[in-house]
Design an enzyme around this catalytic site. Sequence first.
Site, PDB file in Angstrom:
ATOM      1  N   GLY A  47      14.594  57.041  10.341  1.00 20.17           N
ATOM      2  CA  GLY A  47      14.985  55.718  10.828  1.00 20.17           C
ATOM      3  C   GLY A  47      14.445  55.588  12.237  1.00 20.17           C
ATOM      4  N   SER A  49      15.299  56.576  15.997  1.00 17.85           N
ATOM      5  CA  SER A  49      16.226  57.502  16.668  1.00 17.85           C
ATOM      6  C   SER A  49      17.115  56.836  17.723  1.00 17.85           C
ATOM      7  CB  SER A  49      15.459  58.676  17.288  1.00 17.85           C
ATOM      8  OG  SER A  49      14.508  58.212  18.221  1.00 17.85           O
ATOM      9  N   CYS A  79      12.517  63.596  10.430  1.00 21.14           N
ATOM     10  CA  CYS A  79      11.869  62.547  11.222  1.00 21.14           C
ATOM     11  C   CYS A  79      12.760  62.162  12.413  1.00 21.14           C
ATOM     12  CB  CYS A  79      11.494  61.362  10.335  1.00 21.14           C
ATOM     13  SG  CYS A  79      10.293  60.249  11.114  1.00 21.14           S
ATOM     14  N   ARG A 136       5.426  57.235  10.975  1.00 24.30           N
ATOM     15  CA  ARG A 136       5.743  57.139  12.420  1.00 24.30           C
ATOM     16  C   ARG A 136       6.422  58.431  12.892  1.00 24.30           C
ATOM     17  NH1 ARG A 136       9.447  52.605  12.944  1.00 24.30           N
ATOM     18  NH2 ARG A 136       9.691  53.298  15.084  1.00 24.30           N
ATOM     19  N   HIS A 171       9.258  63.289   5.841  1.00 28.65           N
ATOM     20  CA  HIS A 171      10.364  62.785   5.006  1.00 28.65           C
ATOM     21  C   HIS A 171      10.414  63.498   3.652  1.00 28.65           C
ATOM     22  CE1 HIS A 171      11.564  59.204   7.364  1.00 28.65           C
ATOM     23  NE2 HIS A 171      10.329  59.266   7.798  1.00 28.65           N
ATOM     24  N   GLU A 173      12.700  63.572   1.540  1.00 28.28           N
ATOM     25  CA  GLU A 173      13.442  62.792   0.541  1.00 28.28           C
ATOM     26  C   GLU A 173      12.560  61.771  -0.173  1.00 28.28           C
ATOM     27  OE1 GLU A 173      13.493  60.161   4.144  1.00 28.28           O
ATOM     28  OE2 GLU A 173      13.434  62.309   3.753  1.00 28.28           O
TER      29      GLU A 173
END
Length: 196
Positions: A47, A49, A79, A136, A171, A173
């Site tokens: 997301g 931070s 991330c 990112r 990531h 997931e």
Amino acid sequence: MKIGVLALQGAVTEHIKSLRQAGAEEVVAVKRKEDLADLDGLVLPGGESTTIGKLMNQYELMEPIREMAKSGTPMFGTCAGLILLANRIHGQDWAHLGVMDALVDRNSFGRQRESFETDLTIKGLEGEPYRAVFIRAPHIMEVGPGVEILSTYQNRIVAARQDNLLGTSFHPELTDDVRLHQYFVDMVRESVKLNS
């Protein structure tokens, strides 16, 4: 064994699904301080931070999560979650949880449109290379003596572990490969065994 996924932002349902596939008996979404009770492990997803940090403060989650990390509860930051764990952030004179001895550079692999996938060799994972999704993504610029480097990409540290803390730039997931979630579930299982 009960694992929580911080559910303020990011791919929460994907993490929950991956953890279940990796053998976690009970997985819950964490939105309030009360949700932290009885957790054996916690995932801090991606997301933004700064936004997640503000929400953690707003919902009074920062301090209890920091205490959990310091007391040995296994945590997995992916991330933005890695940035939350780090005790130093490049170009910033403050940290969020500040529990992992690492200097992290935010967005070091570029903007959203520079997102990419690549194969990584990750220490502790058997079998073929791990397909990692970078969006990112940050990277770890340097680590303290107690931090084990698990993977690098183009001479940048992208996965590391310090005792009960696991962090990745990418990531896990967002792929069907649940080996990293399995690695974390094993960390939690080990911790439960030690503390029972």
